[in-house]
Motif scaffolding. Structure first.
Motif, PDB file in Angstrom:
ATOM      1  N   ILE A 125      -5.011   8.801   0.804  1.00  0.00           N
ATOM      2  CA  ILE A 125      -3.849   7.489   2.065  1.00  0.00           C
ATOM      3  C   ILE A 125      -4.801   8.301   3.265  1.00  0.00           C
ATOM      4  O   ILE A 125      -4.869   8.783   4.278  1.00  0.00           O
ATOM      5  CB  ILE A 125      -2.981   7.423   1.835  1.00  0.00           C
ATOM      6  CG1 ILE A 125      -2.920   5.492   3.093  1.00  0.00           C
ATOM      7  CG2 ILE A 125      -1.929   7.757   2.457  1.00  0.00           C
ATOM      8  CD1 ILE A 125      -1.368   4.630   2.207  1.00  0.00           C
ATOM      9  N   GLU A 126      -5.760   7.319   3.586  1.00  0.00           N
ATOM     10  CA  GLU A 126      -6.701   7.407   5.121  1.00  0.00           C
ATOM     11  C   GLU A 126      -5.602   6.253   6.320  1.00  0.00           C
ATOM     12  O   GLU A 126      -6.110   4.778   5.975  1.00  0.00           O
ATOM     13  CB  GLU A 126      -7.719   6.938   4.988  1.00  0.00           C
ATOM     14  CG  GLU A 126      -8.352   6.930   6.661  1.00  0.00           C
ATOM     15  CD  GLU A 126      -9.537   7.395   6.373  1.00  0.00           C
ATOM     16  OE1 GLU A 126     -10.479   6.987   5.707  1.00  0.00           O
ATOM     17  OE2 GLU A 126     -10.888   8.275   6.781  1.00  0.00           O
ATOM     18  N   CYS A 158     -16.121   3.750  -6.964  1.00  0.00           N
ATOM     19  CA  CYS A 158     -14.674   3.886  -6.054  1.00  0.00           C
ATOM     20  C   CYS A 158     -14.368   2.485  -5.917  1.00  0.00           C
ATOM     21  O   CYS A 158     -14.189   1.971  -5.814  1.00  0.00           O
ATOM     22  CB  CYS A 158     -15.055   4.549  -5.037  1.00  0.00           C
ATOM     23  SG  CYS A 158     -13.752   4.816  -3.722  1.00  0.00           S
ATOM     24  N   ALA A 186     -18.665   6.069  -1.072  1.00  0.00           N
ATOM     25  CA  ALA A 186     -18.285   6.740  -2.353  1.00  0.00           C
ATOM     26  C   ALA A 186     -18.886   8.068  -2.982  1.00  0.00           C
ATOM     27  O   ALA A 186     -19.966   8.433  -2.738  1.00  0.00           O
ATOM     28  CB  ALA A 186     -18.518   5.095  -3.167  1.00  0.00           C
ATOM     29  N   THR A 204       1.128  -1.713   0.153  1.00  0.00           N
ATOM     30  CA  THR A 204       0.111   0.000  -0.413  1.00  0.00           C
ATOM     31  C   THR A 204       0.456   1.112   0.018  1.00  0.00           C
ATOM     32  O   THR A 204       0.358   1.546  -0.198  1.00  0.00           O
ATOM     33  CB  THR A 204      -0.926   0.251   1.463  1.00  0.00           C
ATOM     34  OG1 THR A 204      -1.433  -1.476   1.063  1.00  0.00           O
ATOM     35  CG2 THR A 204      -1.696   0.803   1.617  1.00  0.00           C
ATOM     36  N   THR A 242      -6.061   3.112   3.795  1.00  0.00           N
ATOM     37  CA  THR A 242      -6.602   2.661   2.510  1.00  0.00           C
ATOM     38  C   THR A 242      -5.952   3.938   1.702  1.00  0.00           C
ATOM     39  O   THR A 242      -6.334   5.305   2.343  1.00  0.00           O
ATOM     40  CB  THR A 242      -8.161   3.062   2.620  1.00  0.00           C
ATOM     41  OG1 THR A 242      -8.918   2.661   4.096  1.00  0.00           O
ATOM     42  CG2 THR A 242      -9.459   3.319   1.780  1.00  0.00           C
ATOM     43  N   LEU A 243      -6.389   3.158   0.874  1.00  0.00           N
ATOM     44  CA  LEU A 243      -5.548   4.120  -0.630  1.00  0.00           C
ATOM     45  C   LEU A 243      -6.309   4.234  -1.471  1.00  0.00           C
ATOM     46  O   LEU A 243      -7.260   3.268  -2.286  1.00  0.00           O
ATOM     47  CB  LEU A 243      -4.062   3.761  -1.538  1.00  0.00           C
ATOM     48  CG  LEU A 243      -3.943   4.196  -2.670  1.00  0.00           C
ATOM     49  CD1 LEU A 243      -3.555   5.665  -2.315  1.00  0.00           C
ATOM     50  CD2 LEU A 243      -2.526   3.244  -2.852  1.00  0.00           C
ATOM     51  N   VAL A 244      -6.278   5.789  -1.773  1.00  0.00           N
ATOM     52  CA  VAL A 244      -8.127   5.743  -3.132  1.00  0.00           C
ATOM     53  C   VAL A 244      -7.414   4.982  -4.404  1.00  0.00           C
ATOM     54  O   VAL A 244      -5.977   6.208  -4.713  1.00  0.00           O
ATOM     55  CB  VAL A 244      -8.494   6.850  -3.130  1.00  0.00           C
ATOM     56  CG1 VAL A 244      -9.472   6.869  -4.573  1.00  0.00           C
ATOM     57  CG2 VAL A 244      -9.623   7.080  -1.755  1.00  0.00           C
ATOM     58  N   LEU A 245      -7.715   4.781  -5.134  1.00  0.00           N
ATOM     59  CA  LEU A 245      -7.047   4.515  -7.030  1.00  0.00           C
ATOM     60  C   LEU A 245      -8.029   4.668  -7.941  1.00  0.00           C
ATOM     61  O   LEU A 245      -7.136   5.501  -8.432  1.00  0.00           O
ATOM     62  CB  LEU A 245      -7.191   2.527  -7.475  1.00  0.00           C
ATOM     63  CG  LEU A 245      -6.214   1.778  -6.223  1.00  0.00           C
ATOM     64  CD1 LEU A 245      -6.715   0.774  -6.398  1.00  0.00           C
ATOM     65  CD2 LEU A 245      -4.865   2.444  -6.732  1.00  0.00           C
ATOM     66  N   HIS A 291       1.276   4.086  -3.373  1.00  0.00           N
ATOM     67  CA  HIS A 291       0.908   5.736  -2.985  1.00  0.00           C
ATOM     68  C   HIS A 291       2.105   6.361  -3.207  1.00  0.00           C
ATOM     69  O   HIS A 291       2.301   7.194  -3.530  1.00  0.00           O
ATOM     70  CB  HIS A 291       0.753   5.849  -1.580  1.00  0.00           C
ATOM     71  CG  HIS A 291       0.684   6.873  -0.639  1.00  0.00           C
ATOM     72  ND1 HIS A 291      -0.649   7.949  -1.251  1.00  0.00           N
ATOM     73  CD2 HIS A 291       1.790   8.537  -0.379  1.00  0.00           C
ATOM     74  CE1 HIS A 291       0.319   8.900  -1.304  1.00  0.00           C
ATOM     75  NE2 HIS A 291       0.590   9.466  -0.485  1.00  0.00           N
ATOM     76  N   CYS A 307     -10.462   1.363  -3.818  1.00  0.00           N
ATOM     77  CA  CYS A 307      -9.707   1.654  -3.236  1.00  0.00           C
ATOM     78  C   CYS A 307      -8.541  -0.051  -2.820  1.00  0.00           C
ATOM     79  O   CYS A 307      -9.190  -1.011  -3.062  1.00  0.00           O
ATOM     80  CB  CYS A 307     -10.364   1.882  -1.692  1.00  0.00           C
ATOM     81  SG  CYS A 307     -11.214   2.883  -1.879  1.00  0.00           S
ATOM     82  N   ALA A 366      -7.161  -1.171   0.482  1.00  0.00           N
ATOM     83  CA  ALA A 366      -6.679  -1.146   1.933  1.00  0.00           C
ATOM     84  C   ALA A 366      -6.059  -2.611   2.260  1.00  0.00           C
ATOM     85  O   ALA A 366      -6.242  -3.677   1.895  1.00  0.00           O
ATOM     86  CB  ALA A 366      -8.259  -1.731   2.333  1.00  0.00           C
TER      87      ALA A 366
END
Lengths: 216, 186
Positions: free
Chosen positions: A171-172, A190, A184, A30, A152-155, A34, A192, A194
Protein backbone atom coordinates in the motif's frame (compact mmCIF):
# COMPACT_ATOMS: atom_id res chain seq x y z
CA UNK A 1 -4.97 -15.13 0.85
CA UNK A 2 -2.02 -13.44 2.56
CA UNK A 3 1.22 -12.28 1.03
CA UNK A 4 4.47 -12.68 2.94
CA UNK A 5 6.48 -10.44 0.64
CA UNK A 6 4.55 -7.24 1.43
CA UNK A 7 7.00 -4.42 2.22
CA UNK A 8 4.76 -1.35 2.24
CA UNK A 9 2.43 -1.39 5.23
CA UNK A 10 -0.22 0.78 6.89
CA UNK A 11 0.99 3.60 9.17
CA UNK A 12 0.23 3.61 12.91
CA UNK A 13 -1.95 6.68 12.40
CA UNK A 14 -4.11 4.91 9.79
CA UNK A 15 -4.41 1.72 11.84
CA UNK A 16 -5.40 3.68 14.93
CA UNK A 17 -7.98 5.74 13.03
CA UNK A 18 -9.42 2.53 11.52
CA UNK A 19 -9.52 0.86 14.93
CA UNK A 20 -11.20 3.91 16.46
CA UNK A 21 -13.69 4.05 13.59
CA UNK A 22 -12.65 7.51 12.42
CA UNK A 23 -11.90 6.89 8.75
CA UNK A 24 -14.19 7.67 5.82
CA UNK A 25 -15.74 4.51 4.37
CA UNK A 26 -13.50 4.50 1.24
CA UNK A 27 -10.37 4.54 3.42
CA UNK A 28 -11.78 1.87 5.75
CA UNK A 29 -12.40 -0.34 2.72
CA UNK A 30 -8.80 0.06 1.54
CA UNK A 31 -7.42 -0.58 5.04
CA UNK A 32 -9.66 -3.66 5.45
CA UNK A 33 -8.55 -5.00 2.05
CA UNK A 34 -4.86 -4.57 2.95
CA UNK A 35 -5.32 -6.27 6.33
CA UNK A 36 -7.03 -9.17 4.56
CA UNK A 37 -3.78 -9.65 2.65
CA UNK A 38 -1.28 -8.81 5.43
CA UNK A 39 -0.88 -10.75 8.70
CA UNK A 40 1.59 -8.18 10.03
CA UNK A 41 -0.94 -5.33 9.86
CA UNK A 42 -3.72 -7.62 11.14
CA UNK A 43 -1.67 -8.20 14.29
CA UNK A 44 -0.88 -4.49 14.61
CA UNK A 45 -4.59 -3.71 14.30
CA UNK A 46 -5.21 -6.19 17.13
CA UNK A 47 -2.91 -4.12 19.33
CA UNK A 48 -4.83 -0.91 18.51
CA UNK A 49 -8.14 -2.66 19.19
CA UNK A 50 -6.66 -3.65 22.56
CA UNK A 51 -6.14 0.06 23.22
CA UNK A 52 -9.84 0.54 22.49
CA UNK A 53 -10.57 -2.19 25.04
CA UNK A 54 -8.48 -0.37 27.61
CA UNK A 55 -10.40 2.86 26.84
CA UNK A 56 -13.75 1.09 27.36
CA UNK A 57 -12.50 -0.12 30.74
CA UNK A 58 -11.50 3.36 31.85
CA UNK A 59 -14.08 5.66 30.24
CA UNK A 60 -16.43 5.60 33.25
CA UNK A 61 -19.97 4.30 33.44
CA UNK A 62 -23.44 5.58 32.55
CA UNK A 63 -26.28 3.94 34.44
CA UNK A 64 -28.47 1.67 32.33
CA UNK A 65 -32.25 2.15 32.46
CA UNK A 66 -34.34 0.09 34.85
CA UNK A 67 -35.26 -3.26 33.27
CA UNK A 68 -32.45 -2.94 30.76
CA UNK A 69 -31.06 -6.44 31.27
CA UNK A 70 -34.48 -8.04 30.82
CA UNK A 71 -35.10 -5.93 27.70
CA UNK A 72 -31.79 -7.17 26.29
CA UNK A 73 -32.69 -10.80 27.05
CA UNK A 74 -35.91 -10.25 25.13
CA UNK A 75 -33.98 -8.87 22.19
CA UNK A 76 -31.84 -12.02 22.25
CA UNK A 77 -34.85 -14.36 22.40
CA UNK A 78 -36.57 -12.47 19.61
CA UNK A 79 -33.57 -12.74 17.30
CA UNK A 80 -32.80 -16.41 17.88
CA UNK A 81 -29.47 -18.00 17.07
CA UNK A 82 -27.41 -16.31 14.36
CA UNK A 83 -25.86 -18.33 11.62
CA UNK A 84 -22.14 -18.12 11.12
CA UNK A 85 -21.28 -16.78 7.70
CA UNK A 86 -20.00 -19.43 5.33
CA UNK A 87 -16.23 -19.34 4.97
CA UNK A 88 -15.17 -17.21 2.02
CA UNK A 89 -14.75 -19.18 -1.16
CA UNK A 90 -11.45 -19.04 -2.97
CA UNK A 91 -11.30 -15.85 -4.96
CA UNK A 92 -8.76 -13.47 -6.41
CA UNK A 93 -9.96 -10.50 -4.33
CA UNK A 94 -10.10 -9.80 -0.57
CA UNK A 95 -13.56 -10.43 0.89
CA UNK A 96 -14.40 -6.80 1.84
CA UNK A 97 -13.74 -5.74 -1.73
CA UNK A 98 -15.90 -8.54 -3.15
CA UNK A 99 -18.73 -7.22 -0.97
CA UNK A 100 -18.50 -3.80 -2.63
CA UNK A 101 -18.11 -5.15 -6.17
CA UNK A 102 -20.81 -7.74 -5.70
CA UNK A 103 -18.53 -10.49 -6.97
CA UNK A 104 -15.15 -11.21 -8.40
CA UNK A 105 -12.96 -9.16 -10.76
CA UNK A 106 -15.17 -10.45 -13.60
CA UNK A 107 -18.09 -8.54 -12.08
CA UNK A 108 -16.34 -5.13 -12.19
CA UNK A 109 -18.02 -2.61 -14.48
CA UNK A 110 -14.97 -0.89 -15.93
CA UNK A 111 -15.11 2.49 -17.63
CA UNK A 112 -12.32 3.81 -19.80
CA UNK A 113 -10.26 6.61 -18.29
CA UNK A 114 -8.16 7.07 -21.43
CA UNK A 115 -4.85 5.66 -22.64
CA UNK A 116 -5.89 2.11 -21.85
CA UNK A 117 -6.41 2.92 -18.18
CA UNK A 118 -9.79 1.80 -16.84
CA UNK A 119 -11.52 2.55 -13.58
CA UNK A 120 -14.60 1.61 -11.57
CA UNK A 121 -15.87 3.77 -8.71
CA UNK A 122 -17.20 1.81 -5.75
CA UNK A 123 -20.26 2.92 -3.77
CA UNK A 124 -19.08 4.50 -0.50
CA UNK A 125 -20.01 7.56 1.54
CA UNK A 126 -19.14 10.85 -0.14
CA UNK A 127 -16.38 12.09 2.20
CA UNK A 128 -13.91 10.08 0.15
CA UNK A 129 -13.86 8.05 -3.06
CA UNK A 130 -12.77 4.46 -3.64
CA UNK A 131 -11.99 3.27 -7.13
CA UNK A 132 -10.52 0.25 -8.82
CA UNK A 133 -7.84 1.10 -11.36
CA UNK A 134 -6.75 -1.10 -14.24
CA UNK A 135 -3.39 -0.06 -15.69
CA UNK A 136 -2.18 -2.07 -18.71
CA UNK A 137 1.31 -3.52 -18.38
CA UNK A 138 3.87 -0.78 -18.97
CA UNK A 139 1.30 2.04 -19.08
CA UNK A 140 1.31 5.10 -16.81
CA UNK A 141 -1.35 6.88 -14.79
CA UNK A 142 -0.95 10.61 -15.61
CA UNK A 143 1.44 12.53 -13.35
CA UNK A 144 -0.62 13.83 -10.47
CA UNK A 145 -0.44 15.42 -7.05
CA UNK A 146 -2.92 15.26 -4.19
CA UNK A 147 -4.83 17.82 -2.21
CA UNK A 148 -5.56 15.33 0.53
CA UNK A 149 -4.46 11.77 1.14
CA UNK A 150 -4.41 8.97 -1.40
CA UNK A 151 -4.07 5.29 -0.48
CA UNK A 152 -3.19 2.90 -3.29
CA UNK A 153 -3.32 -0.84 -2.67
CA UNK A 154 -1.96 -3.23 -5.31
CA UNK A 155 -4.29 -6.17 -5.91
CA UNK A 156 -2.57 -7.72 -8.94
CA UNK A 157 0.56 -6.95 -10.91
CA UNK A 158 2.79 -4.14 -9.70
CA UNK A 159 3.60 -0.49 -10.28
CA UNK A 160 6.65 1.67 -9.95
CA UNK A 161 6.72 5.37 -9.16
CA UNK A 162 9.19 7.96 -7.91
CA UNK A 163 9.00 6.38 -4.44
CA UNK A 164 9.47 2.65 -4.94
CA UNK A 165 8.22 -0.59 -6.49
CA UNK A 166 4.82 -1.75 -5.21
CA UNK A 167 3.72 -5.37 -5.58
CA UNK A 168 0.59 -7.35 -4.56
CA UNK A 169 -0.59 -6.35 -1.09
CA UNK A 170 1.69 -3.28 -0.91
CA UNK A 171 0.00 0.00 0.00
CA UNK A 172 1.29 3.45 -0.89
CA UNK A 173 0.26 6.34 1.34
CA UNK A 174 0.57 9.61 -0.62
CA UNK A 175 -0.08 13.08 0.73
CA UNK A 176 0.07 16.63 -0.56
CA UNK A 177 3.85 16.62 -0.92
CA UNK A 178 3.94 13.83 -3.46
CA UNK A 179 3.62 14.28 -7.22
CA UNK A 180 3.98 10.89 -8.79
CA UNK A 181 3.49 8.98 -12.02
CA UNK A 182 2.68 5.37 -11.23
CA UNK A 183 3.72 3.09 -14.11
CA UNK A 184 2.48 -0.49 -14.27
CA UNK A 185 5.21 -3.11 -14.23
CA UNK A 186 5.93 -4.42 -17.70
CA UNK A 187 5.31 -8.03 -16.64
CA UNK A 188 1.54 -7.89 -16.14
CA UNK A 189 -1.48 -5.58 -16.07
CA UNK A 190 -1.82 -3.87 -12.71
CA UNK A 191 -5.06 -3.68 -10.75
CA UNK A 192 -5.19 -1.35 -7.74
CA UNK A 193 -7.69 -0.10 -5.22
CA UNK A 194 -7.24 3.64 -4.65
CA UNK A 195 -8.96 5.83 -2.06
CA UNK A 196 -8.81 9.63 -2.07
CA UNK A 197 -10.37 12.23 0.19
CA UNK A 198 -9.98 15.07 -2.33
CA UNK A 199 -9.84 15.23 -6.14
CA UNK A 200 -6.43 14.46 -7.59
CA UNK A 201 -4.50 17.35 -9.10
CA UNK A 202 -3.10 16.63 -12.55
CA UNK A 203 -0.15 18.59 -13.81
CA UNK A 204 -0.87 18.37 -17.54
CA UNK A 205 -3.68 20.47 -19.04
CA UNK A 206 -5.50 17.68 -20.89
CA UNK A 207 -5.98 15.37 -17.90
CA UNK A 208 -7.03 18.44 -15.91
CA UNK A 209 -9.76 19.25 -18.43
CA UNK A 210 -10.89 15.64 -18.47
CA UNK A 211 -10.95 15.35 -14.69
CA UNK A 212 -14.51 16.53 -14.00
CA UNK A 213 -15.85 13.99 -16.51
CA UNK A 214 -13.75 11.07 -15.46
CA UNK A 215 -13.99 11.73 -11.75
CA UNK A 216 -10.37 10.77 -11.32
CA UNK B 1 -0.16 -2.14 43.48
CA UNK B 2 0.52 -5.79 42.70
CA UNK B 3 -2.81 -6.76 44.22
CA UNK B 4 -4.67 -4.39 41.88
CA UNK B 5 -2.83 -6.00 39.02
CA UNK B 6 -3.74 -9.50 40.19
CA UNK B 7 -7.34 -8.47 40.70
CA UNK B 8 -7.53 -7.02 37.19
CA UNK B 9 -5.96 -10.12 35.74
CA UNK B 10 -8.39 -12.37 37.57
CA UNK B 11 -11.26 -10.18 36.43
CA UNK B 12 -10.16 -10.54 32.79
CA UNK B 13 -10.04 -14.32 33.12
CA UNK B 14 -13.48 -14.25 34.74
CA UNK B 15 -15.00 -12.41 31.80
CA UNK B 16 -13.46 -14.94 29.41
CA UNK B 17 -15.03 -17.75 31.46
CA UNK B 18 -18.43 -15.98 31.44
CA UNK B 19 -18.40 -15.73 27.65
CA UNK B 20 -17.47 -19.42 27.46
CA UNK B 21 -20.48 -20.28 29.64
CA UNK B 22 -22.79 -18.31 27.35
CA UNK B 23 -21.39 -20.16 24.36
CA UNK B 24 -21.60 -23.59 25.94
CA UNK B 25 -24.79 -23.45 28.00
CA UNK B 26 -26.59 -20.17 27.28
CA UNK B 27 -25.86 -19.23 30.89
CA UNK B 28 -28.02 -16.19 31.73
CA UNK B 29 -26.33 -15.60 35.11
CA UNK B 30 -22.95 -15.30 33.39
CA UNK B 31 -24.52 -12.88 30.92
CA UNK B 32 -26.00 -10.80 33.76
CA UNK B 33 -22.53 -10.40 35.27
CA UNK B 34 -21.03 -9.28 31.97
CA UNK B 35 -23.98 -6.97 31.45
CA UNK B 36 -23.57 -5.39 34.89
CA UNK B 37 -19.94 -4.58 34.21
CA UNK B 38 -19.84 -3.74 30.51
CA UNK B 39 -23.24 -2.30 29.53
CA UNK B 40 -22.77 0.92 31.60
CA UNK B 41 -19.27 1.30 30.14
CA UNK B 42 -20.47 0.84 26.59
CA UNK B 43 -23.23 3.37 27.26
CA UNK B 44 -20.70 5.87 28.64
CA UNK B 45 -18.40 5.25 25.67
CA UNK B 46 -21.24 5.94 23.22
CA UNK B 47 -22.34 9.08 25.06
CA UNK B 48 -18.82 10.44 25.06
CA UNK B 49 -18.77 9.72 21.34
CA UNK B 50 -21.78 11.98 20.82
CA UNK B 51 -24.85 9.76 21.27
CA UNK B 52 -27.69 11.08 23.45
CA UNK B 53 -28.77 8.96 26.44
CA UNK B 54 -31.68 7.29 24.61
CA UNK B 55 -29.61 6.25 21.61
CA UNK B 56 -26.71 5.17 23.83
CA UNK B 57 -29.04 2.98 25.93
CA UNK B 58 -30.52 1.39 22.82
CA UNK B 59 -27.10 0.75 21.26
CA UNK B 60 -25.59 -0.59 24.50
CA UNK B 61 -28.42 -3.15 24.69
CA UNK B 62 -27.79 -4.12 21.07
CA UNK B 63 -24.05 -4.46 21.69
CA UNK B 64 -24.68 -6.79 24.64
CA UNK B 65 -27.16 -8.82 22.57
CA UNK B 66 -24.52 -9.24 19.85
CA UNK B 67 -22.11 -10.47 22.54
CA UNK B 68 -24.58 -13.28 23.37
CA UNK B 69 -25.23 -14.13 19.76
CA UNK B 70 -21.60 -14.14 18.67
CA UNK B 71 -20.13 -15.72 21.82
CA UNK B 72 -18.97 -18.67 19.70
CA UNK B 73 -16.76 -16.31 17.65
CA UNK B 74 -14.86 -14.88 20.63
CA UNK B 75 -11.22 -16.00 20.65
CA UNK B 76 -9.54 -15.20 24.01
CA UNK B 77 -6.10 -15.89 22.56
CA UNK B 78 -6.59 -12.86 20.30
CA UNK B 79 -8.57 -10.38 22.42
CA UNK B 80 -9.69 -9.66 25.97
CA UNK B 81 -13.43 -9.44 26.64
CA UNK B 82 -13.11 -5.64 26.87
CA UNK B 83 -11.32 -5.48 23.52
CA UNK B 84 -13.90 -7.66 21.82
CA UNK B 85 -16.76 -5.64 23.28
CA UNK B 86 -15.02 -2.45 22.19
CA UNK B 87 -14.98 -3.67 18.57
CA UNK B 88 -18.70 -4.49 18.69
CA UNK B 89 -19.49 -1.09 20.26
CA UNK B 90 -17.33 0.72 17.73
CA UNK B 91 -19.09 -0.94 14.80
CA UNK B 92 -22.46 -0.07 16.28
CA UNK B 93 -21.27 3.51 16.74
CA UNK B 94 -20.20 3.88 13.09
CA UNK B 95 -23.52 2.46 11.98
CA UNK B 96 -25.76 4.48 14.32
CA UNK B 97 -23.86 7.77 14.64
CA UNK B 98 -22.04 8.11 11.35
CA UNK B 99 -24.57 6.17 9.24
CA UNK B 100 -21.81 4.36 7.44
CA UNK B 101 -20.84 0.83 6.74
CA UNK B 102 -17.59 -0.47 8.15
CA UNK B 103 -15.76 -2.82 5.81
CA UNK B 104 -14.16 -5.58 7.90
CA UNK B 105 -11.05 -7.59 7.01
CA UNK B 106 -11.56 -11.10 5.73
CA UNK B 107 -11.73 -13.65 8.56
CA UNK B 108 -8.69 -15.80 9.05
CA UNK B 109 -9.22 -19.33 7.76
CA UNK B 110 -10.42 -21.69 10.49
CA UNK B 111 -7.60 -23.72 12.00
CA UNK B 112 -7.68 -27.36 13.07
CA UNK B 113 -7.74 -26.72 16.81
CA UNK B 114 -11.13 -25.50 18.02
CA UNK B 115 -9.76 -24.58 21.47
CA UNK B 116 -7.13 -21.83 21.68
CA UNK B 117 -3.98 -22.68 23.58
CA UNK B 118 -4.38 -21.84 27.29
CA UNK B 119 -0.90 -20.34 27.54
CA UNK B 120 -1.76 -18.00 24.63
CA UNK B 121 -5.01 -17.01 26.34
CA UNK B 122 -3.29 -16.22 29.61
CA UNK B 123 -0.48 -14.28 27.97
CA UNK B 124 -2.88 -12.23 25.85
CA UNK B 125 -5.09 -11.36 28.83
CA UNK B 126 -1.98 -10.30 30.76
CA UNK B 127 -0.72 -8.23 27.85
CA UNK B 128 -4.07 -6.44 27.52
CA UNK B 129 -3.89 -5.60 31.19
CA UNK B 130 -0.42 -4.15 30.90
CA UNK B 131 -1.44 -2.10 27.88
CA UNK B 132 -4.25 -0.63 30.00
CA UNK B 133 -1.76 0.19 32.75
CA UNK B 134 0.60 1.82 30.26
CA UNK B 135 -2.23 4.04 29.03
CA UNK B 136 -3.24 4.90 32.59
CA UNK B 137 0.36 5.87 33.37
CA UNK B 138 0.63 8.37 30.49
CA UNK B 139 0.77 12.08 31.34
CA UNK B 140 -2.77 13.51 31.35
CA UNK B 141 -2.39 15.48 28.15
CA UNK B 142 -1.22 12.48 26.13
CA UNK B 143 -3.81 10.14 27.58
CA UNK B 144 -6.61 12.57 26.81
CA UNK B 145 -5.47 12.77 23.19
CA UNK B 146 -5.66 8.98 22.80
CA UNK B 147 -9.05 8.85 24.50
CA UNK B 148 -10.36 11.59 22.23
CA UNK B 149 -9.21 9.64 19.18
CA UNK B 150 -11.25 6.63 20.32
CA UNK B 151 -14.29 8.77 21.14
CA UNK B 152 -14.03 10.22 17.59
CA UNK B 153 -13.65 13.59 19.24
CA UNK B 154 -10.54 14.96 17.58
CA UNK B 155 -10.74 18.32 15.79
CA UNK B 156 -9.55 18.54 12.20
CA UNK B 157 -6.25 20.10 13.17
CA UNK B 158 -5.71 17.45 15.82
CA UNK B 159 -6.39 14.73 13.25
CA UNK B 160 -4.01 16.38 10.79
CA UNK B 161 -1.41 16.38 13.52
CA UNK B 162 -1.71 12.72 14.42
CA UNK B 163 2.04 12.65 14.73
CA UNK B 164 1.33 14.44 18.02
CA UNK B 165 -0.37 11.31 19.34
CA UNK B 166 1.84 9.77 21.98
CA UNK B 167 2.06 6.44 20.19
CA UNK B 168 5.81 6.35 20.71
CA UNK B 169 5.35 6.34 24.46
CA UNK B 170 3.31 3.16 24.52
CA UNK B 171 4.99 1.61 21.53
CA UNK B 172 6.87 -0.95 23.56
CA UNK B 173 3.53 -2.16 24.94
CA UNK B 174 1.99 -2.26 21.49
CA UNK B 175 5.07 -4.13 20.29
CA UNK B 176 4.62 -6.77 23.01
CA UNK B 177 0.90 -7.10 22.37
CA UNK B 178 1.78 -7.47 18.72
CA UNK B 179 4.20 -10.34 19.36
CA UNK B 180 1.51 -12.15 21.33
CA UNK B 181 -1.02 -11.72 18.57
CA UNK B 182 1.42 -12.87 15.93
CA UNK B 183 2.06 -15.98 17.97
CA UNK B 184 -1.66 -16.57 18.56
CA UNK B 185 -2.42 -16.23 14.86
CA UNK B 186 0.00 -18.97 13.84
Amino acid sequence: MTYVQIKHHLSDALLMAYSAGNLPEAFSLTVAAHISMCDECRARLGAFDAMGGAIIERCGTAEMNAGSLEATMQRIRATGPVKTAAPARKCNLPQPLQDYIGGDLDAVKWRSAGMGVKQAILPTSREATARLLFIPAGAAVPDHGHRGTELTLVLQGAFVDEVDHFGPGDIEIANEDLNHTPVADIGADCICLAATDAPLRFRGLIPRLAQPFLRI
Amino acid sequence: MTSTKDRKQKENEDWVACIARIRESQDEAAFARLFGHFAPRVKAFLMRSGADATLAEECAQEVMAVLWQKAHLFDPSRASAATWIFTIARNRKIDALRKQKRPEPEDLPWGNEPEPDQADVLALQQESNQLGEAIAALPDKQRVLIEKAYFSDLSHSEIADQTGLPLGTIKSRIRLALDRLRHAMK
